[in-house]
Motif scaffolding. Structure first.
Motif, PDB file in Angstrom:
ATOM      1  N   ARG A  38      17.228  34.073  83.787  1.00  0.00           N
ATOM      2  CA  ARG A  38      15.992  34.502  83.697  1.00  0.00           C
ATOM      3  C   ARG A  38      14.926  33.634  83.204  1.00  0.00           C
ATOM      4  O   ARG A  38      15.405  33.408  81.952  1.00  0.00           O
ATOM      5  N   PRO A  39      13.931  33.176  83.462  1.00  0.00           N
ATOM      6  CA  PRO A  39      12.661  32.528  82.846  1.00  0.00           C
ATOM      7  C   PRO A  39      12.097  33.697  81.914  1.00  0.00           C
ATOM      8  O   PRO A  39      12.108  34.888  82.342  1.00  0.00           O
ATOM      9  N   PRO A  40      11.672  33.374  80.855  1.00  0.00           N
ATOM     10  CA  PRO A  40      11.027  34.270  79.831  1.00  0.00           C
ATOM     11  C   PRO A  40       9.459  34.681  80.983  1.00  0.00           C
ATOM     12  O   PRO A  40       9.029  33.990  81.846  1.00  0.00           O
ATOM     13  N   GLY A  65      15.478  44.040  81.123  1.00  0.00           N
ATOM     14  CA  GLY A  65      16.017  42.808  81.092  1.00  0.00           C
ATOM     15  C   GLY A  65      15.313  41.536  80.731  1.00  0.00           C
ATOM     16  O   GLY A  65      15.649  40.500  81.099  1.00  0.00           O
ATOM     17  N   TRP A  66      14.142  41.529  80.722  1.00  0.00           N
ATOM     18  CA  TRP A  66      13.427  40.393  80.549  1.00  0.00           C
ATOM     19  C   TRP A  66      12.696  40.131  79.249  1.00  0.00           C
ATOM     20  O   TRP A  66      12.469  40.909  78.669  1.00  0.00           O
ATOM     21  N   THR A  67      12.883  38.719  78.860  1.00  0.00           N
ATOM     22  CA  THR A  67      12.283  38.435  77.569  1.00  0.00           C
ATOM     23  C   THR A  67      10.874  38.152  77.764  1.00  0.00           C
ATOM     24  O   THR A  67      10.408  37.325  78.509  1.00  0.00           O
ATOM     25  N   CYS A  68      10.143  38.858  76.938  1.00  0.00           N
ATOM     26  CA  CYS A  68       8.393  38.910  77.005  1.00  0.00           C
ATOM     27  C   CYS A  68       7.923  38.177  76.050  1.00  0.00           C
ATOM     28  O   CYS A  68       8.255  38.439  74.827  1.00  0.00           O
ATOM     29  N   TYR A  69       6.625  37.740  76.200  1.00  0.00           N
ATOM     30  CA  TYR A  69       5.632  36.959  75.244  1.00  0.00           C
ATOM     31  C   TYR A  69       4.611  37.528  75.311  1.00  0.00           C
ATOM     32  O   TYR A  69       4.070  37.414  76.528  1.00  0.00           O
ATOM     33  N   SER A  70       3.612  38.028  74.527  1.00  0.00           N
ATOM     34  CA  SER A  70       2.279  38.252  74.747  1.00  0.00           C
ATOM     35  C   SER A  70       1.587  37.586  73.763  1.00  0.00           C
ATOM     36  O   SER A  70       1.541  37.864  72.710  1.00  0.00           O
ATOM     37  N   MET A  71       0.489  37.050  74.441  1.00  0.00           N
ATOM     38  CA  MET A  71      -0.284  35.868  73.636  1.00  0.00           C
ATOM     39  C   MET A  71      -1.726  36.430  73.146  1.00  0.00           C
ATOM     40  O   MET A  71      -1.960  37.415  74.048  1.00  0.00           O
ATOM     41  N   PHE A 274      14.388  35.618  90.853  1.00  0.00           N
ATOM     42  CA  PHE A 274      14.826  34.787  89.681  1.00  0.00           C
ATOM     43  C   PHE A 274      16.279  35.213  89.260  1.00  0.00           C
ATOM     44  O   PHE A 274      16.577  34.847  88.373  1.00  0.00           O
ATOM     45  N   GLU A 275      16.605  36.248  90.099  1.00  0.00           N
ATOM     46  CA  GLU A 275      17.933  36.682  89.583  1.00  0.00           C
ATOM     47  C   GLU A 275      18.995  35.726  89.662  1.00  0.00           C
ATOM     48  O   GLU A 275      18.972  34.952  90.829  1.00  0.00           O
ATOM     49  N   GLY A 276      19.781  35.478  88.903  1.00  0.00           N
ATOM     50  CA  GLY A 276      20.993  34.572  88.923  1.00  0.00           C
ATOM     51  C   GLY A 276      20.682  32.984  89.053  1.00  0.00           C
ATOM     52  O   GLY A 276      21.302  31.999  89.094  1.00  0.00           O
TER      53      GLY A 276
END
Length: 276
Positions: A38-40, A65-71, A274-276
C-alpha cells in the motif's frame, strides 16, 4: 473537553527542512504481506489549523493498516514560528514539496479546505499515488462556473485572525467539537489565504491544470444547497474524480464533527483500489 490529540496512536515526529516543518509519522497497526504494497497517506491541513485537525481521522486509517503522515505548513501548530505576514501560497506549495521529498514511494495526498487546493496544485507536478480532496477551496475554473451567491469579500490585514467559534454547536458539531477547535485555531497568512479564498478577496481562486492530474482522485464535499452541490460536482469533473456529497454536514464538521466517520469510511472504501 476531550483533546483528541491526546488519543492519537503511537507515533514518531520530526522537524523537516529549513522551516522546521512538524511531521507526525504513524506506522500501520498490524503490518502484513497484504498491506506491505500500500502507498503511504499524507494528510495536509487547511487554513488556521494543523495536523491536530486530523486527530479523529488518523486512528481509523492506522487501525486499518495504512501508514500515515500528517504534516504542518510553516508557522502552523508545532512547526517553527515565522513571520506570517510574508508567507505566500507558493511557500505552502514548497512546504508540501519538502515533505514529499521525505518519501521513498509516492503517497496518496489527502487535503482539506486550503490544503485541498494546495494538494490539487501540487498534483500537477508531483509524483503521487492518488489524490483526495475534502471540502476543498474552489479552483478558479470551478468558481467561474459556480460562484458563491451574494458574497461580499473582506479585505484582510497583514494576517488573518483565527475564527472566533463562539457558537456552542453547529449542524453536525457538538459543543465539545467546537471547544477542541477553539483550543488550537491560530492565525493565517493573508497573502496565502487571500490568494485562495474568494471571501478574502481572491481574484477567482487558484487555476488548476487538470490535464496534468492523471492519478486516481476522490472529491468529498459538505453540501447544504444547490450551489455547494454544483461546486462539488464541478471539482470532481475537473479532476476526473469520484464524488461523494455529504448532505447536512459542515466544513469543519467533516473532520471533527459528529458525522466524521462518514468521510473516513468513504476514503477507506476508495483506498481499496490500492490493495495488493
Amino acid at each position: 473537553m476531550t483533546d483528541y490529540t491526546k488519543l492519537l496512536p503511537a507515533h514518531t515526529t520530526k522537524y523537516v527542512g529549513d522551516y522546521d516543518l512538524y511531521l507526525e509519522m504513524y506506522p500501520e497497526e498490524r503490518p502484513t504481506n497484504e498491506t506491505s504494497g500500500r502507498p503511504p497517506l499524507l494528510f495536509v491541513h487547511g487554513a488556521y489549523t494543523g495536523s491536530w485537525m486530523w486527530s479523529k481521522y488518523i486512528p481509523h486509517f492506522v487501525d486499518n493498516g495504512w501508514t500515515c503522515y500528517s504534516m504542518n505548513l510553516r508557522g502552523h501548530y508545532r512547526s517553527r514560528s515565522v513571520d506570517m505576514s510574508k508567507v505566500t501560497f507558493e511557500d505552502y506549495l514548497e512546504d508540501i514539496r519538502t515533505i514529499l521529498d521525505e518519501f521513498e514511494r509516492p503517497p496518496v495526498l489527502i487535503g482539506f479546505s486550503m490544503g485541498g487546493i494546495l494538494s490539487q496544485k501540487k498534483a500537477e507536478s508531483a509524483s503521487l499515488a492518488g489524490l483526495v480532496v475534502i471540502d476543498s477551496s474552489l479552483s478558479r475554473e470551478v468558481h467561474e462556473q459556480a460562484p458563491y451567491p451574494d458574497l461580499i469579500p473582506e479585505l484582510p490585514g497583514l494576517v488573518i485572525p483565527p475564527p472566533i467559534r463562539d457558537e456552542t454547536s453547529s449542524l453536525d458539531e457538538s459543543e465539545e467539537d467546537i471547544a477542541f477547535q477553539r483550543k488550537y485555531l491560530s492565525m493565517e497568512a493573508s497573502h496565502a489565504f487571500g490568494k485562495v479564498s474568494v471571501a478574502f478577496g481572491a481574484q477567482g481562486g487558484i487555476p488548476i491544470q487538470h490535464h496534468l492530474i492523471t492519478i486516481p482522485s476522490l472529491v468529498i464535499k459538505a453540501v447544504n444547497n444547490d450551489t455547494e452541490q454544483r461546486q462539488g460536482q464541478l471539482t470532481a469533473k475537473q479532476l476526473d474524480a469520484e464524488y461523494t456529497a455529504l448532505q447536512g454536514t459542515t466544513h469543519t464538521g467533516l473532520l471533527v464533527g459528529q458525522r466524521y466517520r462518514e468521510g473516513v469510511d468513504r476514503i477507506l472504501a476508495w483506498l481499496e483500489r490500492f490493495e495488493g
